[in-house]
Design an enzyme around this catalytic site. Structure first.
Site, PDB file in Angstrom:
ATOM      1  N   SER A 144     -25.915  13.923 -87.273  1.00 56.30           N
ATOM      2  CA  SER A 144     -27.092  14.541 -87.427  1.00 56.30           C
ATOM      3  C   SER A 144     -28.164  13.806 -87.780  1.00 56.30           C
ATOM      4  O   SER A 144     -28.221  13.436 -88.982  1.00 56.30           O
ATOM      5  CB  SER A 144     -26.710  15.901 -88.428  1.00 56.30           C
ATOM      6  N   HIS A 163     -31.415  19.932 -91.951  1.00 56.92           N
ATOM      7  CA  HIS A 163     -30.349  20.265 -92.645  1.00 56.92           C
ATOM      8  C   HIS A 163     -29.587  18.989 -93.445  1.00 56.92           C
ATOM      9  O   HIS A 163     -28.790  19.310 -94.129  1.00 56.92           O
ATOM     10  CB  HIS A 163     -29.446  21.193 -92.081  1.00 56.92           C
ATOM     11  N   ASP A 204     -35.667  22.326 -87.701  1.00 55.91           N
ATOM     12  CA  ASP A 204     -34.447  21.492 -87.936  1.00 55.91           C
ATOM     13  C   ASP A 204     -35.043  20.091 -87.858  1.00 55.91           C
ATOM     14  O   ASP A 204     -34.174  19.022 -87.563  1.00 55.91           O
ATOM     15  CB  ASP A 204     -33.374  21.778 -87.403  1.00 55.91           C
TER      16      ASP A 204
END
Length: 482
Positions: A325, A210, A243
């Site tokens: 992230s 993402h 992910d």
């Protein structure tokens, strides 16, 4: 999604107070000039006081999706610092405050001071220094043979600042040069900030899907190292379900140092953790915590609200925010044990409106799984998923993962000739365990299956008609996210 230690300035050394008024005068020291008064002395003034002076970034995670899956897109990024896409800078003054220092000049004592007065004055000065917290050095010196004098000076060294191996500072110093802040933008200019780390010497960087999703189809992608060097990059492969993504630096430098990968299977609850990232765009930020839990089922949105990622995650209370992230989660020795990916947060981010930040519930993809995915992406550019060949309900439940009565898009709920079919599973069966892992929902089962590789043999425990059964199943494979 580095900190610098600020030290307090050392206050100036205080003057020694005068000896008591009734102290007896000592005999003149040897070498005194003729005619000097042995009892004469200039009193010192009183001491002078020093002046006072995830990503989670893309979406929130949950232990299981609700019936209206997929989850809604995340709220907007807050205006204060923090971990997902997008970053906002702090306003106002700098973080570090300065401390003023007052200097003063001591009167030079006259020759012929009594030795007893000298000792009393130095002792009193030492007591005053102790009251200020210690750490100030005092030196006695004699100007010449003609008379005694005292010189008070503060220490100029703060001591040995070398960080021992295994300290957070030492681990951070070694790992920071191999982490990058990633900026990804679509062809329309929309995007955000995330983190990644050096995977090999060829210039491959591992991060979250993402983080780079906006740049997959013709967008712009760059990676900046802590020393300020910035490189254009391209997406090598991305796995939306896991992910995980791999990008490669263009014109990569020859001195890249890949981070050492640990063994996430050996991690224990209570182990120390160190997270590195760019929360809300604040690059090279280091936070610490512990492993709070293992095998935590997490389903998180990719930010668009159309797809979800599943993981059997490492849970940590190290502060993770939007922008962390894709960054590494390290153990106390500096080995990568996970990829920071998601956060659980309250609906209100605090400090007004905006995206929520860390509340001590961060989740990382175990590095053993991420390593396998990254290697497949580098090798083929496409992810490979393990599967059982059956459709399961994604509704929140506590009794297990139920094989649906209807398949997806008109397909059979159990693939004919697939792994589940060969193992004897049927529509309506409720899977309650995979090996020794308790399965309480469909997302939990998916996340647990994806910790394995195609071809692995697993034991399935399931319920049918109120009775418990077990069966052996060999996992199949699916290539790509479609």
């Amino acid at each position: 999604m580095s900190t610098e230690n600020e030290g307090t300035a050392v206050p100036p050394a205080p003057s020694a107070p005068p000896p008591p008024a009734d102290a007896p005068a000592a005999s003149a020291p040897q070498g005194a000039h003729p005619g000097s008064d042995p009892a004469a002395r200039d009193p010192y003034g009183p001491p002078a006081a020093p002046q006072a002076h995830h990503d989670a970034g893309a979406g929130e995670s949950s232990s299981a999706p609700d019936p209206s899956w997929p989850p809604p897109p995340p709220p907007s990024t807050p205006a204060y610092g923090g971990a997902g896409h997008g970053a906002a800078g702090h306003g106002g003054g700098g973080w570090g405050g300065g401390w003023g220092t007052t200097t003063h000049q001591q009167p030079v004592p006259k020759n012929g001071r009594g030795r007893g007065g000298l000792v009393a004055a130095v002792l009193a000065a030492a007591l005053v220094a102790g009251g200020l917290g210690g750490g100030l050095g005092y030196t006695l010196a004699r100007e010449n043979d003609s008379g005694g004098s005292t010189t008070v000076s503060s220490a100029t060294s703060g001591g040995n600042v070398k960080r021992d191996p295994g300290t957070v500072a030492a681990v951070a110093a070694a790992a920071l040069p191999s982490t990058v802040t990633i900026e990804a933008a679509s062809s329309s200019g929309e995007g955000g900030t995330g983190t990644g780390f050096v995977f090999d010497k060829q210039g491959h960087i591992v991060t979250n899907n993402h983080v780079v999703a906006d740049a997959v189809d013709g967008g712009n992608l760059s990676a900046t190292f802590p020393d300020g060097k910035k490189y254009e990059a391209e997406v090598v492969g991305n796995a939306q379900g896991y992910d995980v993504a791999v990008i490669k630096l263009k014109n990569a430098p020859s001195d890249l140092k890949p981070l050492t990968l640990g063994n996430s299977d050996d991690v224990a609850v209570g182990d120390s953790t160190i997270a590195i990232g760019a929360p809300f765009g604040l690059s090279n930020t280091v936070t610490t915590g512990i492993i709070s839990a293992k095998n935590r089922p997490v389903a998180s949105s990719d930010g668009s609200g159309s797809k979800a990622s599943y993981m059997s995650a490492l849970q940590t209370d190290a502060s993770i925010n939007p922008g962390n992230s894709g960054g590494p989660l390290l153990d106390a020795q500096g080995n990568v044990i996970g990829i920071n990916s998601a956060i659980q947060s309250t609906s209100n981010g605090g400090f007004g409106t905006g995206q929520a930040g860390s509340i001590g519930l961060g989740f990382a993809i175990p590095i053993n799984q991420a390593k396998y995915v990254a290697q497949e992406l580098i090798r083929t550019g496409k992810p490979v998923y393990a599967k059982i060949g059956a459709s399961v309900s994604l509704e929140d439940a506590t009794s297990g993962a139920k094989i649906t009565e209807q398949g997806v898009g008109g397909t059979e709920p159990v693939d004919p000739g697939g792994p589940a079919d060969k193992a004897g599973l049927k529509p309506g069966d409720v899977i309650t365990k995979l090996d020794d892992r308790v399965i309480d929902s469909g997302p939990t089962l998916i996340g647990e299956i994806w910790t394995h590789k195609p071809g692995d043999e697993v034991t399935i425990t399931y319920e049918r008609g109120g009775k418990e059964h077990t069966t052996e199943l060999t996992l199949g494979s699916r290539v790509g996210d479609s």
